[in-house]
Design an enzyme around this catalytic site. Sequence first.
Site, PDB file in Angstrom:
ATOM      1  N   HIS A   1     -69.847 -18.776  49.898  1.00 55.15           N
ATOM      2  CA  HIS A   1     -71.231 -18.350  49.697  1.00 55.15           C
ATOM      3  C   HIS A   1     -71.327 -17.106  48.807  1.00 55.15           C
ATOM      4  O   HIS A   1     -72.365 -16.846  48.212  1.00 55.15           O
ATOM      5  CB  HIS A   1     -71.910 -18.095  51.044  1.00 55.15           C
ATOM      6  CG  HIS A   1     -72.127 -19.351  51.832  1.00 55.15           C
ATOM      7  ND1 HIS A   1     -72.738 -19.369  53.065  1.00 55.15           N
ATOM      8  CD2 HIS A   1     -71.817 -20.644  51.557  1.00 55.15           C
ATOM      9  CE1 HIS A   1     -72.779 -20.622  53.516  1.00 55.15           C
ATOM     10  NE2 HIS A   1     -72.228 -21.405  52.616  1.00 55.15           N
TER      11      HIS A   1
ATOM     12  N   ASP B   1     -68.037 -10.100  45.254  1.00 55.63           N
ATOM     13  CA  ASP B   1     -68.663  -8.791  45.305  1.00 55.63           C
ATOM     14  C   ASP B   1     -69.536  -8.652  46.551  1.00 55.63           C
ATOM     15  O   ASP B   1     -70.461  -7.833  46.579  1.00 55.63           O
ATOM     16  CB  ASP B   1     -69.495  -8.553  44.040  1.00 55.63           C
ATOM     17  CG  ASP B   1     -70.544  -9.653  43.838  1.00 55.63           C
ATOM     18  OD1 ASP B   1     -70.585 -10.588  44.660  1.00 55.63           O
ATOM     19  OD2 ASP B   1     -71.297  -9.572  42.858  1.00 55.63           O
TER      20      ASP B   1
END
Length: 635
Positions: A102, A176
């Site tokens: 995800h 990130d």
Amino acid sequence: QDDAGSSCVFMDADIECPATLPYRPVDGSCNNPRYPWLGRANTPLYRLLRPAYADGRAAPRRGHRGRALPSAREVVARLMPQVNHEHLTTHLFVILGQLLSHDVARIDAPKNQATGPCCNTGRGGADDTCMPIPVPADDPFYQHLRVRCLPLTRTNSTTCHSAHAEQLISVTHFLDASFLYGSDGATSARLRSGEGGRLRARVVDVGRGDFGQFPPTDEASADLCTNSSTTCYFTGDERANQNPMLAALHTLFLREHNRVAGALADRNPHWEDERTFQEARRVVVAEWQIIVYRDWLRWLLGEDRVRRLGLVPRGPTARSQYFPDVDPRTANDVTTAGFRSLHSMVQGHFWLGARGRRSETLTEWFDNSAPALERPLGLQRVLEGLVHQQAQDLDRWMDDEITTKYEPVRTRAGRPWGTDLAAIDVQRGRDHGLPSYVEYRRHAGLPEAFDFDDLLDTISWQDVRDLRQVYDHVRDVDYYVGGLMERRAPGAFLFGPSFQVMLEDQFWRWRFADRFFYNFAGFAHSLTPEQIWALEGTSVGRLLCDNVKDFHYVPRDPFVKIGYRGNENVPCESLPKVNFDVWKEYKDGTEERQEEWDSPEEMDPWRRDDQSGWQDGPGWHGGHGWHGGHGWQDW
Ligand code: HEM
Ligand SMILES: [Ca+2]
């Protein structure tokens, strides 16, 4: 479906990138010096193999002899029924993989499409957004419900600067932690509390003296849950509520961010909210990358393989190890097939607690995670279950919970049912133009397959026999299906060669083509070498110990079962910690940085050094026939 395509906004917009950036931009832009849009949210996926669209443009692939391919549901019903074989990895290994997937991908359907079952409309042509999955009349499950098709909408794509459709994703392609911070400025701003660098959180009294933080609930997130009666979490990623285990990991990272923000603020009381937030975010992203690359990846790809590829980060490395000529994006082939193969490892019944005396059915808790976590010991029991329950093996056998009951769980004649996730995976591969399994085999260095018997070098005779019964021709076999049937590749831990090669390539890109990867030292945005070393103290065990009440013991390696290679429960006190003292600023306001990284020339982000620091990665990587797609695509 050509929204972005008409304007090509993602490529042509002038993205202004300052010469130096202290922190990673939230939308993923300005990572690559020459192509600042690469890896940004709302841009097309990368592709390793040339797509196989029937019309060369966007129409789904057809069978080798021009006939229709077998229905994706037929493929799953006949080749992927439920058979339980446990694997020695834990369910945490699997769900952390979901969180990671995800972080790096989210396909979307067109926003203003006509809603409805997407079936029986007589449509389904090349440029149609509708691509339902036909269900054969004799389907072992759906025939009793008289369900004759499963809905599916084609993914948003663009033909911008390309002769064929490329699918877009709406999250940043980098690792990130965009699932925590969002992939755009507006979402990021709404997730922040505006004080002390913290993220918004609700403190909930869940009983037994536990006042824990949970993600905020929000009008914006209310319609994210199909189950409208439930509390629905607002996080950086719209899918956070999908199952309680995933929501538990979101909660864990939210708490970690706020814990880190507190530790940094303690040491630097003069920092304002923005500074504290960005520093904490940089720390948490680094912790996430360390957990994935140092601790998790070896179980995905095999310990020897990750070491030989130079993927295990340890301490600071010179900025010259950054590869600006490599495309950092998420690859369609990986996210639509190879990475989804972990769907096969999902347990349909997840444990509550370490011993599995209680478990819950996955489908009963779809989109209904908050009630599972916000009850006495709720979060804790879900997390204990994750670290102790074993995963299902990576094979062609799928849990019925996700092949017949996924998502809108409706009841007809007293039977819960939904759609079939594995059939969607197969259909999605065709939607995205993934070529057949035999092309990926060849890419992995295996001999050309002209006939089903040519598959026997990597697939058992029983599986080949079954493939022959479902597919007309060996060239028709879907990548997802063939890949799941392959025997383990040499040195691999889970995958056969056709998945292994693609995933190795991808994890190499996500690390060495991400300029902001946490351990590149010497850029303006870099952590100091001392900070990079200090971060080695992080681990999933530490996250659990630091953020969940009454977690006093954790498995030394929470990704594999207790007993495997001496893995055992250890007390929290025995685990290393991150020492935040090295984030304390000098009185003059400058950060503690080592001299050697400080020369102005070294700070020029676009300068390319020689690659003498390189160990054994590119030789193996570039030198292999396996990796054709190393440079730029011809846009
Ligand atoms: C826990 C149960 C899980 C459920 C119910 C689930 C469900 C889904 C659904 C509904 C999709 C979108 C399918 C589509 O429309 O094409 C999807 C995509 C995906 N899933 Fe899962 N998943 C689960 C676990 C996992 C795990 C453990 C992984 C591990 C890697 C994973 C990896 C992926 C990937 C890579 C995609 C494609 C994402 C994208 O391109 O947008 N999933 N999953
Ligand atoms: Ca991301």
